[in-house]
Design a protein around this motif. Sequence first.
Motif, PDB file in Angstrom:
ATOM      1  N   UNK A   8       0.955  -1.204   0.028  1.00 26.79           N
ATOM      2  CA  UNK A   8       0.136  -0.213   0.015  1.00 26.79           C
ATOM      3  C   UNK A   8       1.001   0.980   0.021  1.00 26.79           C
ATOM      4  N   UNK A   9       1.928   1.258   0.830  1.00 29.95           N
ATOM      5  CA  UNK A   9       2.820   2.432   0.924  1.00 29.95           C
ATOM      6  C   UNK A   9       3.656   2.555  -0.439  1.00 29.95           C
ATOM      7  N   UNK A  10       3.968   1.507  -1.093  1.00 35.40           N
ATOM      8  CA  UNK A  10       4.534   1.848  -2.516  1.00 35.40           C
ATOM      9  C   UNK A  10       3.669   2.328  -3.606  1.00 35.40           C
ATOM     10  N   UNK A  11       2.142   2.005  -3.319  1.00 27.96           N
ATOM     11  CA  UNK A  11       1.091   2.471  -4.361  1.00 27.96           C
ATOM     12  C   UNK A  11       1.135   3.968  -4.051  1.00 27.96           C
ATOM     13  N   UNK A  12       0.842   4.233  -2.622  1.00 28.38           N
ATOM     14  CA  UNK A  12       0.718   5.634  -2.330  1.00 28.38           C
ATOM     15  C   UNK A  12       1.860   6.610  -2.834  1.00 28.38           C
ATOM     16  N   UNK A  34       1.458  10.754  -3.308  1.00 31.66           N
ATOM     17  CA  UNK A  34       0.287  11.454  -2.396  1.00 31.66           C
ATOM     18  C   UNK A  34       1.340  12.133  -1.295  1.00 31.66           C
ATOM     19  N   UNK A  35       0.810  13.195  -0.942  1.00 24.41           N
ATOM     20  CA  UNK A  35       1.578  13.810  -0.009  1.00 24.41           C
ATOM     21  C   UNK A  35       0.790  13.797   1.619  1.00 24.41           C
ATOM     22  N   UNK A  38       7.216   5.244   5.803  1.00 23.38           N
ATOM     23  CA  UNK A  38       7.377   6.116   4.660  1.00 23.38           C
ATOM     24  C   UNK A  38       6.515   7.486   4.920  1.00 23.38           C
ATOM     25  N   UNK A  39       5.552   7.587   5.687  1.00 21.32           N
ATOM     26  CA  UNK A  39       4.559   8.665   5.660  1.00 21.32           C
ATOM     27  C   UNK A  39       4.569   9.530   7.112  1.00 21.32           C
ATOM     28  N   UNK A  40       5.452   9.170   7.682  1.00 19.56           N
ATOM     29  CA  UNK A  40       5.691   9.870   9.081  1.00 19.56           C
ATOM     30  C   UNK A  40       5.277  11.277   9.123  1.00 19.56           C
TER      31      UNK A  40
END
Length: 209
Positions: free
Chosen positions: A71-75, A80-81, A99-101
Motif C-alpha cells: 500500500x505504501x509503495x502504491x501511495x 501522495x502528500x 514512509x509517511x511519518x
Amino acid sequence: MRVGVLASGRGSNLQALLRAFPEGHPCVSITCVMSNRPECLALTHARSAGVVAPAFPRSAYGSRVEQQRAMAAALVAAHVDLVVLAGYDQVLTSSLLQPFAGRIINIHPSLLPAFAGTLHAQAEAVAYGVKLSGCTVHYVIEEIDQGPIIAQAAVPVYDSDTEDSLAQRILEQEHQLLPAVVKWIAEGRVRIEGRRVVILGGSGQCEHC
Ligand code: GRF
C-alpha cells in the motif's frame, strides 16, 4: 496537495471529502482510495467519482507488514502528500507509518483521549454516561489513537441516546471536521509542536479556498 484515502467500510467520510474536493479543485486532489476490504462501499464511491481505488486484501500477502508495504509503495507511486484514514479498520505497521511519518491523519468518533483504541467508541460513551462526546482528527503514530490532536468537535449526549443515535450525531460533525482539517493542511496552516498542534490563522491560505 495530493491525498490518498484509506477506508474499510461504508465510506461516508470519504464521500464528504469527495464532495469538498471534487476533481479539478485547485488545492486538494483526492488522488487514490485504497482498502483492505475489496467489497467495501468506500471503493464503490471512489470508483463512481472516477478515483483510482485498488484493494489490498490481507489474504493476498504473507503478513500485515507486507500488505501495508504494498500500500505504501502504491501511495508513493501516486505521489501522495497526505494519507487520510477514513474508517480504516487495520492497525498501521511501520511499513506504512515510516514512509509517511507525520503525514497520516485519522478521524476517531470520540473526544480523545476518551474512548481511544476501540471500534465501539460511541457505544462506550453511551454506556459510560458521558454528557459530551464528539470526534477527533489526529496525526497517526504507532500508539493507537494517541497522536497529536489537530481538531475536535463536540456534541451533547442525551439520556435517550443509543449507540446509533449518538453515532449519527457525531458523524454529522465528522463530515465537517475532516475536510476542514485537510484544507488547513493543504493551506500549510497546521504545525506540529511536540505533542501539540497549532493551527496558524490566516497565513499561507490558498487564494482559491
Ligand atoms: C467513522 O465513525 C470514523 O470516525 C471511524 O470509522 C467510521 C467510518 O465511517 N474511524 P465511514 O466509513 O466514513 O462512514
